[in-house]
Design a protein around this motif. Structure first.
Motif, PDB file in Angstrom:
ATOM      1  N   GLU A  31       0.640  -1.367   0.200  1.00 11.28           N
ATOM      2  CA  GLU A  31      -0.224   0.092  -0.272  1.00 11.28           C
ATOM      3  C   GLU A  31       0.995   1.397   0.047  1.00 11.28           C
ATOM      4  O   GLU A  31       0.488   2.075  -0.944  1.00 11.28           O
ATOM      5  N   ILE A  35       0.905   4.051  -3.092  1.00  7.03           N
ATOM      6  CA  ILE A  35      -0.148   5.005  -3.094  1.00  7.03           C
ATOM      7  C   ILE A  35       1.380   6.351  -2.788  1.00  7.03           C
ATOM      8  O   ILE A  35       1.041   7.590  -3.697  1.00  7.03           O
ATOM      9  N   LYS A  36       2.646   5.750  -3.069  1.00  4.82           N
ATOM     10  CA  LYS A  36       3.821   7.176  -3.389  1.00  4.82           C
ATOM     11  C   LYS A  36       3.304   7.442  -4.430  1.00  4.82           C
ATOM     12  O   LYS A  36       4.200   8.346  -4.808  1.00  4.82           O
ATOM     13  N   ASN A  38       0.987   6.969  -6.643  1.00 11.47           N
ATOM     14  CA  ASN A  38      -0.206   7.034  -6.911  1.00 11.47           C
ATOM     15  C   ASN A  38      -0.406   6.410  -8.209  1.00 11.47           C
ATOM     16  O   ASN A  38      -1.259   6.906  -9.437  1.00 11.47           O
ATOM     17  N   ARG A  40      -3.079   3.998 -10.089  1.00  8.31           N
ATOM     18  CA  ARG A  40      -4.632   4.415 -10.364  1.00  8.31           C
ATOM     19  C   ARG A  40      -5.186   3.881 -11.884  1.00  8.31           C
ATOM     20  O   ARG A  40      -4.120   3.302 -12.822  1.00  8.31           O
ATOM     21  N   LEU A  43      -3.761   4.707 -15.683  1.00 10.16           N
ATOM     22  CA  LEU A  43      -2.675   5.600 -15.763  1.00 10.16           C
ATOM     23  C   LEU A  43      -1.340   4.807 -16.554  1.00 10.16           C
ATOM     24  O   LEU A  43      -0.898   3.473 -16.971  1.00 10.16           O
TER      25      LEU A  43
END
Length: 265
Positions: A31, A35-36, A38, A40, A43
């Protein structure tokens, strides 16, 4: 261009995500890395970006493993380095992980050494020299180990050495009083105590001689010696050999003569 078309959480690890590129599984990330970068759906990633993500994921996984290793107890810098080597982590990554752990104060050799000394003082009967050796064996620098061992006061050393010595004196032995004391002093030195501590311990306990126990030990030794020499020597020569051997074993002359007198009857 590779594009993220699907993202799914792993069933067995809820903090990990499977990443699909162009409808094909490509890699998984924690996780934190998710998040680091980003990550998605939709992308688009270049090959260089994909490689960077994978490298960061690998680094992060080893870092988490290092934290897990620290969760059981404090570790020296060298212990951590050795552990990561066993995990086949690249040397450059090991250096980076250790640098971060030191920056975050998860690794601190002086604090580790102090905690180690406190533990040994409370949990063992080891002297300072032995504890310093244990620390240096764990990769702690000598000056750091010597700084930490100052926590082990002279008074505390005497208390621990005295308690251990008193327990030893309660044990039954077939050695002479003199040899028992010599052996006890040697053991205290081997346990890492200096001679001044050992001498103070013996000044404190002043172990009294138990004549009955001494005579019983003498008889055990004398019988062994007698059996060894009786086929080689006779009469006075046998007695002289027996006496000499008993003297060498630390028994007192009056007890030896007392035992010899019984043989003559």
């Amino acid at each position: 261009m590779p594009t993220i078309t699907k993202i799914s959480k792993q069933k067995k690890s809820s903090d990990r995500y499977n990443i699909f590129l162009n409808d094909n599984y490509a890699f998984s990330v924690t996780e934190d890395i998710f998040i680091k970068f980003n990550l998605r759906k939709g992308l688009t990633l270049t090959e260089e970006e994909i490689e960077t993500i994978r490298e960061n994921e690998t680094w992060h996984c080893f870092y988490v493993e290092a934290i897990r290793f620290l969760s059981y107890r404090m570790r020296s810098k060298q212990e951590m380095r050795n552990y990561l080597k066993k995990q086949e982590v690249a040397p450059s990554i090991i250096d980076e992980i250790i640098a971060r752990l030191e920056k975050e104060k998860y690794i601190n050799d002086i604090e580790f050494a102090k905690a180690f000394v406190r533990d040994r003082m409370s949990q063992t009967s080891k002297g300072p020299r032995l504890i310093v050796k244990e620390l240096t064996d764990k990769g702690v620098k000598a000056e750091t180990a010597n700084e930490a061992i100052t926590l082990y006061s002279y008074e505390r050393q005497c208390q621990i050495a005295l308690k251990w010595a008193q327990k030893q004196l309660k044990r039954k032995s077939n050695k002479s009083y003199k040899k028992q004391n010599e052996a006890l002093k040697i053991k205290l030195m081997q346990k890492g105590f200096d001679s001044d501590v050992v001498n103070e311990v013996f000044d404190e306990i002043k172990p009294p001689i138990d004549k009955e126990a001494e005579l019983a030990a003498l008889e055990v030794q004398a019988k062994k010696i007698y059996r060894r020499y009786e086929k080689k020597y006779q009469d006075n020569e046998l007695i002289m050999k027996l006496k000499a051997s008993l003297y060498q074993r630390g028994f007192q002359g009056d007890l030896i003569n007392e035992y010899i007198a019984k043989l003559d009857k």
